[in-house]
Design a protein around this motif. Structure first.
Motif, PDB file in Angstrom:
ATOM      1  N   ASN A 290       0.829  -1.210   0.000  1.00 50.78           N
ATOM      2  CA  ASN A 290       0.000   0.000   0.000  1.00 50.78           C
ATOM      3  C   ASN A 290       0.859   1.255   0.000  1.00 50.78           C
ATOM      4  OD1 ASN A 290      -2.342  -1.512  -0.040  1.00 50.78           O
ATOM      5  ND2 ASN A 290      -2.642  -1.412   2.173  1.00 50.78           N
ATOM      6  N   ALA A 291       1.973   1.225   0.719  1.00 49.20           N
ATOM      7  CA  ALA A 291       2.898   2.367   0.715  1.00 49.20           C
ATOM      8  C   ALA A 291       3.441   2.594  -0.690  1.00 49.20           C
ATOM      9  CB  ALA A 291       4.031   2.132   1.708  1.00 49.20           C
ATOM     10  N   GLY A 292       3.700   1.513  -1.408  1.00 50.52           N
ATOM     11  CA  GLY A 292       4.156   1.630  -2.795  1.00 50.52           C
ATOM     12  C   GLY A 292       3.109   2.270  -3.684  1.00 50.52           C
ATOM     13  N   LYS A 293       1.845   1.919  -3.485  1.00 51.33           N
ATOM     14  CA  LYS A 293       0.750   2.538  -4.249  1.00 51.33           C
ATOM     15  C   LYS A 293       0.715   4.044  -4.006  1.00 51.33           C
ATOM     16  CE  LYS A 293      -2.745  -1.117  -4.204  1.00 51.33           C
ATOM     17  NZ  LYS A 293      -4.103  -1.446  -3.731  1.00 51.33           N
ATOM     18  N   ILE A 294       0.832   4.415  -2.742  1.00 49.78           N
ATOM     19  CA  ILE A 294       0.781   5.837  -2.394  1.00 49.78           C
ATOM     20  C   ILE A 294       1.995   6.568  -2.963  1.00 49.78           C
ATOM     21  CG2 ILE A 294       0.759   7.499  -0.488  1.00 49.78           C
ATOM     22  CD1 ILE A 294      -1.875   5.890  -0.973  1.00 49.78           C
ATOM     23  N   TRP A 295       3.154   5.950  -2.875  1.00 52.31           N
ATOM     24  CA  TRP A 295       4.371   6.574  -3.414  1.00 52.31           C
ATOM     25  C   TRP A 295       4.211   6.816  -4.912  1.00 52.31           C
ATOM     26  CZ3 TRP A 295       8.216   5.957  -6.965  1.00 52.31           C
ATOM     27  CH2 TRP A 295       9.336   6.761  -6.793  1.00 52.31           C
ATOM     28  N   GLN A 296       3.613   5.849  -5.622  1.00 53.55           N
ATOM     29  CA  GLN A 296       3.391   6.022  -7.063  1.00 53.55           C
ATOM     30  C   GLN A 296       2.480   7.215  -7.345  1.00 53.55           C
ATOM     31  OE1 GLN A 296       4.754   4.527  -9.731  1.00 53.55           O
ATOM     32  NE2 GLN A 296       6.090   3.382  -8.353  1.00 53.55           N
ATOM     33  N   LEU A 297       1.437   7.382  -6.541  1.00 49.79           N
ATOM     34  CA  LEU A 297       0.554   8.541  -6.724  1.00 49.79           C
ATOM     35  C   LEU A 297       1.297   9.844  -6.443  1.00 49.79           C
ATOM     36  CD1 LEU A 297      -2.760   7.281  -5.075  1.00 49.79           C
ATOM     37  CD2 LEU A 297      -2.367   7.722  -7.504  1.00 49.79           C
ATOM     38  N   LEU A 298       2.108   9.847  -5.409  1.00 45.22           N
ATOM     39  CA  LEU A 298       2.829  11.068  -5.020  1.00 45.22           C
ATOM     40  C   LEU A 298       4.001  11.377  -5.948  1.00 45.22           C
ATOM     41  CD1 LEU A 298       2.985  10.507  -1.158  1.00 45.22           C
ATOM     42  CD2 LEU A 298       1.530  12.125  -2.380  1.00 45.22           C
ATOM     43  N   ASN A 299       4.351  10.435  -6.786  1.00 47.64           N
ATOM     44  CA  ASN A 299       5.530  10.561  -7.640  1.00 47.64           C
ATOM     45  C   ASN A 299       5.411  11.683  -8.667  1.00 47.64           C
ATOM     46  OD1 ASN A 299       8.138   9.724  -8.256  1.00 47.64           O
ATOM     47  ND2 ASN A 299       7.430   8.340  -9.858  1.00 47.64           N
ATOM     48  N   ASP A 300       4.248  12.326  -8.768  1.00 45.75           N
ATOM     49  CA  ASP A 300       4.114  13.464  -9.680  1.00 45.75           C
ATOM     50  C   ASP A 300       4.585  14.770  -9.016  1.00 45.75           C
ATOM     51  OD1 ASP A 300       2.087  14.035  -7.895  1.00 45.75           O
ATOM     52  OD2 ASP A 300       0.490  14.088  -9.397  1.00 45.75           O
ATOM     53  N   TYR A 301       5.058  14.661  -7.763  1.00 40.09           N
ATOM     54  CA  TYR A 301       5.622  15.784  -6.996  1.00 40.09           C
ATOM     55  C   TYR A 301       4.627  16.921  -6.759  1.00 40.09           C
ATOM     56  CZ  TYR A 301      10.100  13.509  -7.136  1.00 40.09           C
ATOM     57  OH  TYR A 301      11.111  12.608  -6.968  1.00 40.09           O
ATOM     58  N   THR A 302       3.334  16.607  -6.763  1.00 41.89           N
ATOM     59  CA  THR A 302       2.351  17.598  -6.356  1.00 41.89           C
ATOM     60  C   THR A 302       1.876  17.262  -4.953  1.00 41.89           C
ATOM     61  OG1 THR A 302       0.496  16.363  -7.310  1.00 41.89           O
ATOM     62  CG2 THR A 302       1.551  18.006  -8.717  1.00 41.89           C
ATOM     63  N   ARG A 303       1.197  18.184  -4.351  1.00 42.41           N
ATOM     64  CA  ARG A 303       0.670  17.992  -2.998  1.00 42.41           C
ATOM     65  C   ARG A 303      -0.739  17.427  -3.112  1.00 42.41           C
ATOM     66  NH1 ARG A 303      -0.146  22.852   1.232  1.00 42.41           N
ATOM     67  NH2 ARG A 303      -1.732  23.356  -0.296  1.00 42.41           N
ATOM     68  N   TRP A 304      -0.977  16.326  -2.426  1.00 37.33           N
ATOM     69  CA  TRP A 304      -2.267  15.646  -2.458  1.00 37.33           C
ATOM     70  C   TRP A 304      -2.970  15.813  -1.124  1.00 37.33           C
ATOM     71  CZ3 TRP A 304      -4.057  11.707  -6.097  1.00 37.33           C
ATOM     72  CH2 TRP A 304      -3.254  11.604  -7.228  1.00 37.33           C
ATOM     73  N   SER A 305      -4.278  16.003  -1.168  1.00 37.49           N
ATOM     74  CA  SER A 305      -5.042  15.986   0.073  1.00 37.49           C
ATOM     75  C   SER A 305      -5.244  14.528   0.484  1.00 37.49           C
ATOM     76  CB  SER A 305      -6.401  16.672  -0.111  1.00 37.49           C
ATOM     77  OG  SER A 305      -7.255  15.874  -0.908  1.00 37.49           O
ATOM     78  N   TYR A 306      -5.478  14.324   1.762  1.00 37.37           N
ATOM     79  CA  TYR A 306      -5.733  12.978   2.279  1.00 37.37           C
ATOM     80  C   TYR A 306      -6.918  12.356   1.540  1.00 37.37           C
ATOM     81  CZ  TYR A 306      -6.788   9.216   5.552  1.00 37.37           C
ATOM     82  OH  TYR A 306      -7.033   7.996   6.103  1.00 37.37           O
TER      83      TYR A 306
END
Length: 72
Positions: free
Chosen positions: A9-25
């Motif tokens: 699951n951490a890998g899934k989240i890292w992939q989403l965050l990999n665009d270097y934008t700020r995501w809301s929870y």
């Protein structure tokens, strides 16, 4: 939920965050398809590894990839 599932699951989240934008929870939860406890565990994993930055603005939590610079 075990450590292996949390790591995946951490890998899934890292992939989403990999665009270097700020995501809301809420955006992370919606786009990852994870439940609250799964997302919380994944964010904890990434935070412990110093991979993410977490910001609170009023009632909203925001997450982005951390910038780690090591000079060796």
């Amino acid at each position: 939920m075990d450590k292996n599932e949390i790591g995946l699951n951490a890998g899934k989240i890292w992939q989403l965050l990999n665009d270097y934008t700020r995501w809301s929870y809420d955006s992370l939860k919606r786009n990852s398809g994870l439940k609250d406890k799964e997302l919380g565990a994944a964010l904890g994993w990434l935070a412990r590894e110093d991979k993410i930055e977490i910001h609170q603005e009023e009632d909203e939590l925001y997450v982005s990839l951390g910038v780690n610079v090591y000079i060796g």
